[in-house]
Design a protein around this motif. Structure first.
Motif, short mmCIF file in Angstrom:
data_model
loop_
_atom_site.label_atom_id
_atom_site.label_comp_id
_atom_site.label_asym_id
_atom_site.label_seq_id
_atom_site.Cartn_x
_atom_site.Cartn_y
_atom_site.Cartn_z
N LEU A 18 -28.61 91.06 29.39
CA LEU A 18 -29.47 92.12 29.86
C LEU A 18 -30.34 91.64 30.84
O LEU A 18 -30.86 91.89 31.85
CB LEU A 18 -30.12 92.98 28.71
CG LEU A 18 -31.10 93.90 28.96
CD1 LEU A 18 -30.46 94.96 29.91
CD2 LEU A 18 -31.57 94.52 27.84
N SER A 19 -31.17 90.32 30.20
CA SER A 19 -32.19 89.69 31.04
C SER A 19 -31.64 89.14 32.40
O SER A 19 -32.32 89.36 33.31
CB SER A 19 -32.82 88.62 30.28
OG SER A 19 -33.58 87.76 30.98
N HIS A 20 -30.33 88.58 32.45
CA HIS A 20 -29.91 87.98 33.35
C HIS A 20 -29.58 89.19 34.60
O HIS A 20 -29.65 89.12 35.70
CB HIS A 20 -28.44 87.51 33.30
CG HIS A 20 -27.87 86.85 34.31
ND1 HIS A 20 -26.70 87.46 35.09
CD2 HIS A 20 -27.90 85.52 34.57
CE1 HIS A 20 -26.26 86.78 35.99
NE2 HIS A 20 -26.86 85.58 35.89
N ALA A 21 -29.00 90.42 34.09
CA ALA A 21 -28.86 91.38 34.84
C ALA A 21 -30.01 91.92 35.35
O ALA A 21 -30.24 92.42 36.69
CB ALA A 21 -28.26 92.86 34.22
N ILE A 22 -31.20 91.94 35.09
CA ILE A 22 -32.74 92.17 35.27
C ILE A 22 -33.16 91.35 36.47
O ILE A 22 -33.33 91.76 37.69
CB ILE A 22 -33.54 92.41 34.38
CG1 ILE A 22 -33.32 93.70 33.51
CG2 ILE A 22 -35.07 92.61 34.84
CD1 ILE A 22 -33.36 94.99 33.92
N ARG A 23 -32.89 90.06 36.18
CA ARG A 23 -33.45 88.75 36.91
C ARG A 23 -32.61 88.87 38.42
O ARG A 23 -33.28 88.53 39.41
CB ARG A 23 -33.55 87.65 36.24
CG ARG A 23 -34.55 87.91 35.28
CD ARG A 23 -34.90 86.53 34.29
NE ARG A 23 -33.58 86.45 33.66
CZ ARG A 23 -33.18 85.11 33.27
NH1 ARG A 23 -33.78 84.18 33.71
NH2 ARG A 23 -32.09 85.03 32.60
N PHE A 24 -31.29 88.59 38.06
CA PHE A 24 -30.56 88.35 39.20
C PHE A 24 -29.73 89.25 39.78
O PHE A 24 -29.31 89.24 41.10
CB PHE A 24 -29.57 87.05 38.64
CG PHE A 24 -30.56 85.82 38.22
CD1 PHE A 24 -31.46 85.25 38.99
CD2 PHE A 24 -30.49 85.67 36.84
CE1 PHE A 24 -32.06 84.04 38.87
CE2 PHE A 24 -31.22 84.58 36.33
CZ PHE A 24 -32.05 84.03 37.41
N ILE A 25 -29.38 90.23 39.30
CA ILE A 25 -28.73 91.59 39.79
C ILE A 25 -29.37 92.34 40.52
O ILE A 25 -29.53 92.62 41.81
CB ILE A 25 -27.67 92.08 38.81
CG1 ILE A 25 -26.47 90.92 38.60
CG2 ILE A 25 -26.82 93.27 39.47
CD1 ILE A 25 -25.67 91.60 37.45
N ARG A 26 -30.59 93.20 39.81
CA ARG A 26 -31.40 94.23 40.43
C ARG A 26 -32.53 93.36 41.34
O ARG A 26 -32.60 93.71 42.12
CB ARG A 26 -32.10 94.71 39.16
CG ARG A 26 -32.90 95.96 39.42
CD ARG A 26 -33.66 96.73 38.48
NE ARG A 26 -34.74 95.97 37.79
CZ ARG A 26 -35.53 96.57 36.92
NH1 ARG A 26 -35.11 97.26 36.26
NH2 ARG A 26 -36.49 95.67 36.46
N ALA A 27 -32.94 92.14 40.48
CA ALA A 27 -34.10 91.69 41.52
C ALA A 27 -33.53 90.68 42.59
O ALA A 27 -34.35 90.24 43.18
CB ALA A 27 -35.17 91.06 40.55
N LYS A 28 -32.44 90.36 42.39
CA LYS A 28 -31.85 89.63 43.28
C LYS A 28 -32.43 87.94 43.32
O LYS A 28 -32.67 87.43 44.45
CB LYS A 28 -31.59 89.98 44.80
CG LYS A 28 -30.89 91.11 45.03
CD LYS A 28 -31.06 91.63 46.37
CE LYS A 28 -29.95 92.67 46.63
NZ LYS A 28 -30.45 93.98 45.80
N GLY A 29 -32.93 87.68 42.20
CA GLY A 29 -33.52 86.29 41.94
C GLY A 29 -34.88 86.10 42.51
O GLY A 29 -35.38 85.09 42.74
N ARG A 30 -35.78 87.30 42.82
CA ARG A 30 -37.12 87.13 43.19
C ARG A 30 -37.88 87.98 42.09
O ARG A 30 -37.60 88.85 41.60
CB ARG A 30 -37.34 87.69 44.43
CG ARG A 30 -36.55 86.85 45.52
CD ARG A 30 -37.05 87.46 46.87
NE ARG A 30 -36.60 86.54 48.07
CZ ARG A 30 -37.69 85.49 48.22
NH1 ARG A 30 -38.75 85.26 47.94
NH2 ARG A 30 -37.18 84.66 49.28
#
Length: 150
Positions: A18-30
């Motif tokens: 879930l955290s990975h999806a938020i940080r890297f999919i939704r926020a695109k690593g920013r």
């Protein structure tokens, strides 16, 4: 940001995913507040203003472009062209790490709307009041235990 042992059981089993999806999919690593990129070393001025090397500009704590500031190498070399500001000997550099933050400070509320990908600075600014409240609560608990057994 590490999860406090007393709050570990509030998080779901799939928290990493879930955290990975938020940080890297939704926020695109920013960072979703200031735009700092995950895993990069960022030069900053200590007041929230940071150098966006990808776009070649200074950004403020909200991710907006800051004008009238020369590049970091010009600041360090003293080639300012701005009167009254001495050259900085070496500008601070920080490695950015994104974390998933609960916007309502409730670790059991894991809806996507309630989670945000924040860098260390934005996360601490967001959680500062809650951290102070919890620290005060722990101090009061310890004093109460001391009163009970003394």
């Amino acid at each position: 940001m590490p999860i406090a042992p007393e709050h570990r059981w509030f998080y779901p089993i799939d928290w990493r995913e879930l955290s990975h999806a938020i940080r890297f999919i939704r926020a695109k690593g920013r960072c979703e507040r200031c735009g700092r990129p995950h895993g990069q070393d960022v030069t900053h001025l200590g007041n929230g203003v940071w150098w966006d090397a990808e776009r070649g500009t200074w950004r403020d704590g909200q991710g907006r472009r800051v004008r009238k500031l020369p590049p970091p190498d010009a600041l360090e070399a003293g080639q300012l062209g701005l009167a009254g500001i001495p050259p900085a000997p070496r500008l601070p550099v920080t490695r950015v790490v994104l974390a998933s933050a609960h916007l309502d400070h409730n670790p059991s509320n894991n809806r996507f709307r309630n989670l945000a990908a924040l860098c260390q600075r934005c996360h601490m600014l967001h959680d500062g009041k809650e951290h102070r409240r919890r620290r005060w609560s722990k101090v009061v608990q310890l004093r109460a235990l001391g009163d009970l057994f003394d």
